[in-house]
Write a protein that holds these residues in place. Structure first.
Motif, PDB file in Angstrom:
ATOM      1  N   ILE A  76       0.448  10.006  14.361  1.00 35.77           N
ATOM      2  CA  ILE A  76       0.818   9.483  13.040  1.00 35.77           C
ATOM      3  C   ILE A  76       1.212   8.019  13.136  1.00 35.77           C
ATOM      4  O   ILE A  76       0.831   7.198  12.285  1.00 35.77           O
ATOM      5  N   SER A  77       1.955   7.660  14.161  1.00 37.78           N
ATOM      6  CA  SER A  77       2.368   6.260  14.339  1.00 37.78           C
ATOM      7  C   SER A  77       1.153   5.357  14.532  1.00 37.78           C
ATOM      8  O   SER A  77       1.097   4.236  13.981  1.00 37.78           O
ATOM      9  N   GLU A  78       0.161   5.802  15.312  1.00 42.20           N
ATOM     10  CA  GLU A  78      -1.045   4.999  15.504  1.00 42.20           C
ATOM     11  C   GLU A  78      -1.804   4.827  14.194  1.00 42.20           C
ATOM     12  O   GLU A  78      -2.297   3.733  13.888  1.00 42.20           O
ATOM     13  N   PHE A  79      -1.902   5.910  13.405  1.00 43.45           N
ATOM     14  CA  PHE A  79      -2.583   5.814  12.111  1.00 43.45           C
ATOM     15  C   PHE A  79      -1.865   4.846  11.179  1.00 43.45           C
ATOM     16  O   PHE A  79      -2.505   4.005  10.526  1.00 43.45           O
ATOM     17  N   VAL A  80      -0.543   4.943  11.120  1.00 44.43           N
ATOM     18  CA  VAL A  80       0.230   4.065  10.243  1.00 44.43           C
ATOM     19  C   VAL A  80       0.103   2.612  10.689  1.00 44.43           C
ATOM     20  O   VAL A  80      -0.033   1.700   9.863  1.00 44.43           O
ATOM     21  N   THR A  81       0.113   2.377  11.989  1.00 49.51           N
ATOM     22  CA  THR A  81      -0.026   1.009  12.505  1.00 49.51           C
ATOM     23  C   THR A  81      -1.376   0.421  12.123  1.00 49.51           C
ATOM     24  O   THR A  81      -1.471  -0.734  11.669  1.00 49.51           O
ATOM     25  N   ASP A  82      -2.448   1.192  12.304  1.00 50.70           N
ATOM     26  CA  ASP A  82      -3.786   0.714  11.941  1.00 50.70           C
ATOM     27  C   ASP A  82      -3.890   0.482  10.441  1.00 50.70           C
ATOM     28  O   ASP A  82      -4.508  -0.511   9.999  1.00 50.70           O
ATOM     29  N   LEU A  83      -3.300   1.379   9.652  1.00 51.19           N
ATOM     30  CA  LEU A  83      -3.358   1.226   8.194  1.00 51.19           C
ATOM     31  C   LEU A  83      -2.617  -0.018   7.744  1.00 51.19           C
ATOM     32  O   LEU A  83      -3.089  -0.764   6.864  1.00 51.19           O
ATOM     33  N   ALA A  84      -1.450  -0.290   8.329  1.00 53.06           N
ATOM     34  CA  ALA A  84      -0.688  -1.482   7.971  1.00 53.06           C
ATOM     35  C   ALA A  84      -1.423  -2.753   8.376  1.00 53.06           C
ATOM     36  O   ALA A  84      -1.346  -3.784   7.684  1.00 53.06           O
ATOM     37  N   ARG A  85      -2.151  -2.707   9.498  1.00 49.16           N
ATOM     38  CA  ARG A  85      -2.884  -3.883   9.957  1.00 49.16           C
ATOM     39  C   ARG A  85      -4.025  -4.227   9.002  1.00 49.16           C
ATOM     40  O   ARG A  85      -4.318  -5.404   8.752  1.00 49.16           O
ATOM     41  N   THR A 132       0.841  -1.191   0.000  1.00 50.55           N
ATOM     42  CA  THR A 132       0.000   0.000   0.000  1.00 50.55           C
ATOM     43  C   THR A 132       0.875   1.239   0.000  1.00 50.55           C
ATOM     44  O   THR A 132       1.767   1.368   0.846  1.00 50.55           O
ATOM     45  N   SER A 133       0.643   2.133  -0.952  1.00 52.79           N
ATOM     46  CA  SER A 133       1.422   3.361  -1.059  1.00 52.79           C
ATOM     47  C   SER A 133       0.753   4.452  -0.252  1.00 52.79           C
ATOM     48  O   SER A 133      -0.420   4.775  -0.484  1.00 52.79           O
ATOM     49  N   LEU A 134       1.502   5.011   0.692  1.00 52.60           N
ATOM     50  CA  LEU A 134       0.982   6.065   1.560  1.00 52.60           C
ATOM     51  C   LEU A 134       1.748   7.352   1.304  1.00 52.60           C
ATOM     52  O   LEU A 134       2.960   7.415   1.520  1.00 52.60           O
ATOM     53  N   GLY A 135       1.044   8.378   0.825  1.00 51.89           N
ATOM     54  CA  GLY A 135       1.644   9.694   0.629  1.00 51.89           C
ATOM     55  C   GLY A 135       1.242  10.624   1.746  1.00 51.89           C
ATOM     56  O   GLY A 135       0.068  10.664   2.145  1.00 51.89           O
ATOM     57  N   LEU A 136       2.214  11.366   2.270  1.00 49.09           N
ATOM     58  CA  LEU A 136       1.967  12.298   3.368  1.00 49.09           C
ATOM     59  C   LEU A 136       2.360  13.703   2.938  1.00 49.09           C
ATOM     60  O   LEU A 136       3.493  13.916   2.484  1.00 49.09           O
ATOM     61  N   ASP A 137       1.427  14.639   3.052  1.00 49.75           N
ATOM     62  CA  ASP A 137       1.747  16.050   2.825  1.00 49.75           C
ATOM     63  C   ASP A 137       1.933  16.677   4.208  1.00 49.75           C
ATOM     64  O   ASP A 137       0.963  16.931   4.928  1.00 49.75           O
ATOM     65  N   VAL A 138       3.193  16.918   4.575  1.00 49.96           N
ATOM     66  CA  VAL A 138       3.545  17.260   5.947  1.00 49.96           C
ATOM     67  C   VAL A 138       3.701  18.775   6.077  1.00 49.96           C
ATOM     68  O   VAL A 138       4.428  19.407   5.305  1.00 49.96           O
TER      69      VAL A 138
END
Length: 368
Positions: free
Chosen positions: A41-50, A6-12
């Motif tokens: 952000i870490s929680e969002f990325v963890t949920d997305l990867a799961r 899954t490709s995740l783009g972040l506009d920071v």
């Protein structure tokens, strides 16, 4: 280059992060706006990867730095920081929003069109902050000196000597302040005193940073590279340390690629049978490019290795000192040849800076 990840783009941004993800298996689009908080952000990325499998995280290099990238790398995710100048943007796309920028990064990652920059370590970034702070101090000092000089020039005072900002120049300015400026008015006196204070503060600031750089150059991971680079004429400890921390990993380049990275190669506009070369590209690391251009001027003088250069050679293996001596002799011979052909000084200096970059790379990567 399509993958199942899954490709995740972040506009920071400083206070917010807009995320856009494309699931590689289902094509599902996921969008979300988050605060710029590493925990959130870490929680969002963890949920997305799961939910959507392995992630490829991409965000654009910018003023927010590399802290987010290092946090994600330490958590075990794949992260790349995109070079802004290499992003492919459709010329007809005239709507630029945070959502569109994040989705663009995700789409480019799916296509394999992201050109990443190298993510420096914390120690490299710390040393780079010091070097760039010293460069800021140099520029501020130059600006303050110009202001003071122009203040005197407006009142008709021109230094009669050849070299300004040395001890004779300081004595001359003190004499003008004591004997002549009193008739110019209290405003001029206050402006002169303030300009002098700014210059003295700038000198103290620059000298303080010079000491810090010298100490770090003799006791850090950049010490060996610094010792090798100072074997070339015109490269002092400050210059060598600056090049070492700005370039970082020398092994990722060849001599030619390093010159291109520093913007020292000619620009080109060719089409069909027509080939036109222009001035240098001036892309890449401008600080390292300036250091090399300043060092290249030193190779014009007659080459006679002095005690400082010989002492630098004694700090490295003999084979490196020998190659550095060969490089110094070659650069001086080439300068004499270009000078005999009346090559413009600026053109010649740029050419020598390009070749000097190659010699720096050779010494930095050479096996002793």
């Amino acid at each position: 280059m399509f993958t199942e990840s899954t490709s995740l783009g972040l506009d920071v941004h400083a206070r917010s992060v807009v995320a856009a993800a494309i699931d590689g298996s289902t094509g599902e689009l996921i969008r979300k706006k988050l605060p710029n908080d590493p925990v959130v952000i870490s929680e969002f990325v963890t949920d997305l990867a799961r939910e959507h499998g392995p992630l490829r995280i991409t965000y654009e290099a910018g003023p927010t730095g590399f802290g987010l990238a290092r946090t994600m790398l330490e958590a075990g995710y794949f992260v790349q920081v995109a070079a802004p100048s290499k992003l492919i943007r459709p010329p007809g796309d005239r709507v630029k929003t945070d959502r569109n920028d994040a989705m663009l990064l995700a789409r480019l990652d799916r296509a394999g069109d992201i050109v990443p920059v190298r993510i420096p370590t914390r120690s490299e970034e710390s040393a780079r902050d010091l070097v760039r702070s010293r460069d800021d101090a140099r520029r501020d000092l130059m600006t303050s000196r110009h202001r003071l000089g122009k203040l005197l020039l407006r009142h008709g005072y021109v230094f009669p000597g050849k070299t300004a900002w040395g001890r004779p120049h300081d004595v001359w300015m003190r004499g003008i302040r004591r004997d002549d400026l009193t008739s110019a008015g209290t405003g001029t006196l206050a402006a002169f005193d303030d300009a002098c204070d700014t210059v003295h503060h700038g000198l103290a600031r620059r000298d303080r940073l010079d000491v810090a750089i010298t100490e770090l150059a003799e006791g850090s991971e950049f010490t060996e590279i610094t010792h090798r680079l100072v074997c070339l004429r015109g490269i002092s400890t400050l210059t060598a340390f600056g090049l070492a921390v700005e370039i970082g990993d020398w092994e990722r380049f060849t001599g030619k690629k390093l010159a291109a990275f520093l913007g020292l190669v000619p620009s080109e506009h060719s089409s069909g049978s027509s080939r036109k070369l222009g001035g240098i590209t001036r892309t890449g690391n401008s600080h390292a490019r300036r250091l090399l251009v300043e060092s290249a001027w030193q190779h014009k003088k007659d080459y006679r290795p002095g005690p400082t250069l010989q002492m630098n050679w004694a700090n490295v293996p003999a084979v490196i000192a020998q190659r550095a001596d060969q490089g110094n002799r070659r650069l001086h011979r080439r300068w004499m040849t270009m000078d005999a052909h009346h090559k413009p000084r600026t053109v010649a200096t740029t050419a020598f800076a390009r070749e000097l970059a190659g010699w720096c790379w050779f010494l930095a990567t050479m096996e002793a």
